[in-house]
Scaffold this motif. Structure first.
Motif, PDB file in Angstrom:
ATOM      1  N   GLU A 131       0.880  -1.064  -0.011  1.00  0.00           N
ATOM      2  CA  GLU A 131       0.112  -0.001  -0.110  1.00  0.00           C
ATOM      3  C   GLU A 131       0.738   1.308   0.039  1.00  0.00           C
ATOM      4  N   TRP A 140      -1.450  -1.592  -5.346  1.00  0.00           N
ATOM      5  CA  TRP A 140      -2.958  -1.841  -4.992  1.00  0.00           C
ATOM      6  C   TRP A 140      -3.243  -3.403  -4.900  1.00  0.00           C
ATOM      7  N   ASP A 141      -3.079  -3.903  -6.178  1.00  0.00           N
ATOM      8  CA  ASP A 141      -3.272  -5.273  -6.513  1.00  0.00           C
ATOM      9  C   ASP A 141      -2.526  -6.038  -5.608  1.00  0.00           C
ATOM     10  N   GLN A 186      -9.754   1.969  -4.907  1.00  0.00           N
ATOM     11  CA  GLN A 186      -9.137   2.086  -6.071  1.00  0.00           C
ATOM     12  C   GLN A 186      -9.652   1.321  -7.187  1.00  0.00           C
ATOM     13  N   LEU A 224     -10.040  -1.112   0.460  1.00  0.00           N
ATOM     14  CA  LEU A 224      -9.008  -1.112  -0.613  1.00  0.00           C
ATOM     15  C   LEU A 224      -9.735  -1.176  -1.891  1.00  0.00           C
TER      16      LEU A 224
END
Length: 454
Positions: free
Chosen positions: A348, A353-354, A376, A372
């Motif tokens: 993060e 993000w993935d 996102q 999250l």
């Protein structure tokens, strides 16, 4: 002492004795003929190094090059490790009449032989990593640098050569072919599996195999043998858990053998992560000097490799699957959760993000995953094109009766339509509209905007 070689070695120190002292011919037809042709056609180098983990066909490739060289006008000298003998002694036995030299005397003899050689000669050294005292006092570097233009060295090794690789590369003396150069292409993988097995597989099955093995010849052979023995190879391929025991024995005996216990533990810890770098490694591991152990995993070529141009590393997919399964047995749940949570926070902070979502899902941190995704989802689905991952993440939540946020729900529907999963998308429209309407009634302007687009 001879200044050139007039015979081929036949001594017992060679692991594959033949009349001409060369390697055994492979027991199966060669597949990577294109690689051999390229290596034979381009010999503008003093040193060719084949450097890769076990099972990438280094010995087969080196032996094929040896036979091609032997059939030409050049001298071809084959040398392999023999217990109790240094590299210098082994080479001296192969190219000189000096059979009982000490390691120091052998180096002196070799340097004199190199200086006086005037016949086109190629020395082939297999299983280079098995030798001790490889470059003590820099003698090997000196030997390679002093080699005349008529002398070439072809070396197969699991580990990087203990020489000044950068200097040799910059001076055009060294060509290194690593695991990516030795990996099989999709077409070569099909040829290795054989026509008979391929008739029972669909095109998407080959994609799965290629993604799983990344062209690793030994892995393809192990999986291929298991599939050929099965009455339903496609079903078996869909359940890799049944294939793990076949690969596990090879993994233990060939890959893990050189590693210490702490290095094996680090391999299990890192398998929990999609990728990592030195800093993340130092954060997640409680081992002493984890960076030294990571360096050891890299130098022993234990299938820890580059994850792209960013400097990140990853484990080979097959190794990662096997190590993750073992981590569930050998690492306590609290240990695994701490690693995943630490990595999630790290990803993060880097805006990855993935990866953050992936590891937090594994850690069971559902609230953070929902948050999250809600923050996102548009970036991930639309801007980064991760529609497959987006649908999978939301469906994992839904399988646990957890509703994603309104934005994530909207972009989940968008991803379904993009993937042409129209039937499932149609079933989601009413649920999404109701969800967005509830949020709109609570004063959520963004939900109102998305509702107008449904």
């Amino acid at each position: 002492m001879m200044n050139r070689m007039t015979r081929q070695p036949t001594r017992g120190e060679l692991s594959f004795p033949r009349e001409d002292g060369g390697p055994k011919a492979p027991a199966y037809p060669l597949v990577r003929t294109g690689l051999l042709e390229r290596l034979i056609a381009n010999q503008n180098y003093a040193v060719l190094a084949l450097v890769a983990p076990p099972g990438y066909g280094k010995s087969v490739t080196l032996g094929s090059l040896y036979r091609a060289e032997r059939d030409s006008d050049s001298q071809a000298i084959w040398a392999e490790h023999h217990a109790g003998m240094s590299l210098a002694q082994t080479l001296a036995n192969c190219v000189l009449d000096e059979n009982d030299t000490t390691a120091t005397d052998a180096r002196v003899c070799l340097q004199q032989w190199v200086r006086t050689l005037d016949v086109p000669t190629t020395v082939f050294i297999d299983r280079f990593e098995a030798f001790d005292e490889l470059n003590e006092d820099g003698w090997l570097d000196t030997l390679l640098k002093d080699s005349p233009t008529c002398l070439r060295w072809n070396i197969a090794s699991r580990f990087s050569l203990p020489i000044d690789v950068l200097e040799h590369l910059l001076e055009g003396r060294l060509r290194e072919v690593n695991y990516s150069g030795l990996a099989m292409s999709p077409q070569e993988s099909r040829e290795l599996l054989g026509t008979r097995l391929c008739q029972h597989l669909e095109p998407q099955d080959f994609d799965v195999l290629q993604d799983l093995t990344e062209g690793w010849p030994a892995a393809l052979r192990i999986i291929g043998e298991r599939l050929r023995a099965s009455e339903h190879p496609r079903s078996l391929l869909k359940s890799f858990a049944e294939l793990q025991p076949d690969f596990a024995n090879y993994f233990d005996t060939r890959l893990l053998a050189p590693l210490a216990d702490d290095e094996r533990t680090l391999l299990l810890e890192l398998a929990l992560l999609p990728d990592f770098d030195a800093e993340l490694c130092s954060r997640i591991s409680r081992l002493e000097e984890p960076l030294l152990r990571l360096d050891r995993l890299q130098t022993t070529n234990c299938v820890v490799r580059s994850a792209g141009g960013s400097g990140a590393l990853r484990e080979h997919p097959l190794v990662r699957i096997l190590c993750r399964a073992r981590a569930r047995t050998y690492l306590q749940e609290s240990h695994r959760t701490r690693i995943l949570s630490t990595a999630g926070a790290w990803y993060e902070s880097c805006g990855q993000w993935d990866r953050a979502i992936e590891v937090r899902l594994l850690a069971g941190e559902i609230e953070q995953v929902v948050e999250l995704l809600e923050q996102q989802c548009e970036l991930l689905a639309r801007d980064q094109g991760q529609v497959l991952a987006m649908t999978r993440w939301v469906e994992v939540l839904r399988s646990q009766n957890i509703q994603p946020g309104p934005r994530a729900h909207f972009w989940y529907l968008w991803a379904l339509i993009f993937r042409r999963r129209y039937g499932i998308a149609e079933l989601q429209i009413d649920a999404l509209s109701e969800h967005l309407q509830q949020c709109t009634d609570q004063g959520d302007a963004e939900a109102a905007r998305l509702l107008s687009q449904v």
